[in-house]
Design a protein around this motif. Structure first.
Motif, mmCIF file in Angstrom:
data_model
loop_
_atom_site.group_PDB
_atom_site.id
_atom_site.type_symbol
_atom_site.label_atom_id
_atom_site.label_comp_id
_atom_site.label_asym_id
_atom_site.label_seq_id
_atom_site.Cartn_x
_atom_site.Cartn_y
_atom_site.Cartn_z
ATOM 1 N N SER A 1 5.691 9.532 -0.104
ATOM 2 C CA SER A 1 6.219 8.212 0.233
ATOM 3 C C SER A 1 6.526 7.367 -0.987
ATOM 4 C CB SER A 1 5.235 7.468 1.133
ATOM 5 O OG SER A 1 4.078 7.148 0.412
ATOM 6 N N SER A 2 5.887 7.633 -2.095
ATOM 7 C CA SER A 2 6.065 6.716 -3.213
ATOM 8 C C SER A 2 6.945 7.293 -4.319
ATOM 9 C CB SER A 2 4.714 6.356 -3.805
ATOM 10 O OG SER A 2 4.127 7.501 -4.343
ATOM 11 N N ILE B 1 -6.318 12.512 -3.814
ATOM 12 C CA ILE B 1 -5.339 11.449 -3.539
ATOM 13 C C ILE B 1 -4.045 11.739 -4.303
ATOM 14 C CG2 ILE B 1 -4.806 9.015 -3.937
ATOM 15 C CD1 ILE B 1 -6.643 9.022 -1.725
ATOM 16 N N PRO C 1 0.870 4.384 1.115
ATOM 17 C CA PRO C 1 1.275 5.139 2.304
ATOM 18 C C PRO C 1 2.314 4.405 3.159
ATOM 19 C CG PRO C 1 -1.120 5.046 2.117
ATOM 20 C CD PRO C 1 -0.573 4.116 1.087
ATOM 21 N N ALA C 2 2.418 3.084 2.997
ATOM 22 C CA ALA C 2 3.342 2.309 3.824
ATOM 23 C C ALA C 2 4.603 1.919 3.060
ATOM 24 C CB ALA C 2 2.642 1.046 4.332
ATOM 25 N N ASN D 1 -2.206 14.141 -2.418
ATOM 26 C CA ASN D 1 -2.001 13.786 -1.014
ATOM 27 C C ASN D 1 -0.508 13.610 -0.729
ATOM 28 O OD1 ASN D 1 -1.572 12.011 1.297
ATOM 29 N ND2 ASN D 1 -3.785 11.739 1.305
ATOM 30 N N LYS D 2 -0.039 14.273 0.305
ATOM 31 C CA LYS D 2 1.395 14.271 0.594
ATOM 32 C C LYS D 2 1.916 12.871 0.917
ATOM 33 C CE LYS D 2 3.899 16.839 3.502
ATOM 34 N NZ LYS D 2 3.878 17.652 4.711
ATOM 35 N N ARG D 3 1.079 12.111 1.626
ATOM 36 C CA ARG D 3 1.522 10.763 1.984
ATOM 37 C C ARG D 3 1.834 9.941 0.739
ATOM 38 N NH1 ARG D 3 -1.574 7.063 6.015
ATOM 39 N NH2 ARG D 3 -3.367 7.637 4.757
ATOM 40 N N TYR D 4 0.992 10.116 -0.238
ATOM 41 C CA TYR D 4 1.204 9.382 -1.478
ATOM 42 C C TYR D 4 2.383 9.940 -2.246
ATOM 43 C CZ TYR D 4 -2.890 6.402 -1.285
ATOM 44 O OH TYR D 4 -3.775 5.433 -0.942
ATOM 45 N N ASP E 1 -2.437 0.434 -4.684
ATOM 46 C CA ASP E 1 -3.627 0.794 -3.922
ATOM 47 C C ASP E 1 -4.800 0.066 -4.539
ATOM 48 O OD1 ASP E 1 -5.825 1.841 -2.591
ATOM 49 O OD2 ASP E 1 -4.708 3.632 -2.076
ATOM 50 N N TRP F 1 0.847 -1.199 0.000
ATOM 51 C CA TRP F 1 0.000 0.000 0.000
ATOM 52 C C TRP F 1 0.883 1.250 0.000
ATOM 53 C CZ3 TRP F 1 -3.621 1.976 4.446
ATOM 54 C CH2 TRP F 1 -4.637 2.766 3.889
#
Ligand code: ZID
Length: 267
Positions: free
Chosen positions: A94-95, A85, A37-38, A88-91, A72, A35
């Motif tokens: 992180s990716s 999305i 975000p992880a 989105n900063k997390r996306y 995702d 996923w």
């Protein structure tokens, strides 16, 4: 050897990791879908050897993960990824590296033709694109494992669950299996008939929970509904994919495991 794609690994505590290890111990090549975000923390931890102890296989060697794909499973196509999305900063944060890397690799490997959507968008995380990436990298797989679930309102009783939360649970935990299987079937080895049964065929597996059949207080937010759907879908997809594609479809009703997901719901 067989090649397996396991969707839903982000650390070494969950079912996905344990299944990957069993498959690796049996000689399979391991590909993983993580996923978004992880993703960053998982890849960093892998690289830094944080999982080395739990990578040890019965013969003393270390499980190798050939490749980690950002995934995702609530999105089927690029068009499904909403603007909020995408930004989105997390996306984005992180990716970035991996997405850029895959982007470049795909560009180089596939040539320019037909890759316009991909070149203008880094969102190769959707089910369709991940299956296509795996196809380009490895051609085919033998085993597909769906080891993921998400219910944003899991701690709420069903009667207090919003429509949005309920549908999100179904999207991430049930339809995600339909979508993954649908997009991976074309690259799954179909096996053959031997002594009038299908042998050596492509096989897929998901994980369910008995709250689908019995009332388990605490398993709310539509997660009980999601597992009921997952189990029914497994029967229907086993019928459809078995007849049409000679692929097996199964789900295992899991016992308790102190994974990240289980701890998040206080089980
Ligand atoms: P996990 O956190 O290791 O795996 C879930 C993964 O899903 C994580 O890596 C997430 O990043 C990923 N994920 C979430 N949303 C998305 C998405 N949109 N796209 C891609 N990936 C996403 O937890 P796990 O190993 O517990 O979960 C794996 C599977 O096992 C899930 O289907 C669970 O529902 C199922 N399962 C787990 C347990 C358990 O105890 N861990 C039980 C039954 C089924 C269970 O809850 N008694 C009490 C509880 C239980 C059993 C008995």
């Amino acid at each position: 050897g067989k090649r397996a794609f396991i969707a839903g690994i982000a650390d070494d505590n969950g079912y996905g990791w344990a299944i990957a290890k069993s498959l690796a111990a049996a000689g399979a090549e391991i590909l993983v879908g993580t996923w978004v975000p992880a993703l960053n923390i998982f890849e960093t931890s892998l690289r830094r050897g944080k999982f080395d102890e739990s990578r040890v296989l019965p013969d003393g060697s270390l499980m190798e993960i050939t490749k980690v794909y950002p995934l995702d499973a609530v999105f089927d196509n690029l068009e499904d990824v909403p603007e909020d999305i995408k930004t989105n900063k997390r996306y984005a944060g992180s990716s970035k590296w991996t997405v850029q890397f895959l982007k470049l690799k795909r560009f180089v490997g596939a040539g320019i033709g037909g890759q316009i959507a991909f070149l203008t968008s880094p969102w190769n995380i959707v089910c369709l694109e991940v299956a296509e990436s795996v196809k380009q990298d490895f051609g085919s797989i033998d085993i597909l494992v769906h080891s993921l679930a998400n219910g944003p309102e899991v701690s709420k009783p069903l009667l207090e669950t919003s429509r949005k939360g309920y549908l999100a649970a179904l999207s991430a935990s049930s339809y995600s299996y339909v979508s993954l299987l649908k997009h991976f079937i074309p690259i799954m080895n179909p096996g053959m008939f031997l002594h009038s049964i299908i042998q050596q065929c492509g096989s897929s597996l998901s994980l369910t929970y008995i709250a689908s059949e019995r009332i388990i207080p605490g398993y709310g937010g539509g997660m009980s509904s999601a597992k009921a759907a997952l189990e029914s879908d497994t029967r229907v997809m086993a019928f459809e994919a078995g007849r049409k594609h000679r692929i097996r479809v199964n789900t295992i009703s899991a016992g308790p495991l102190g994974s990240r997901a289980a701890k998040a719901i206080g089980f």
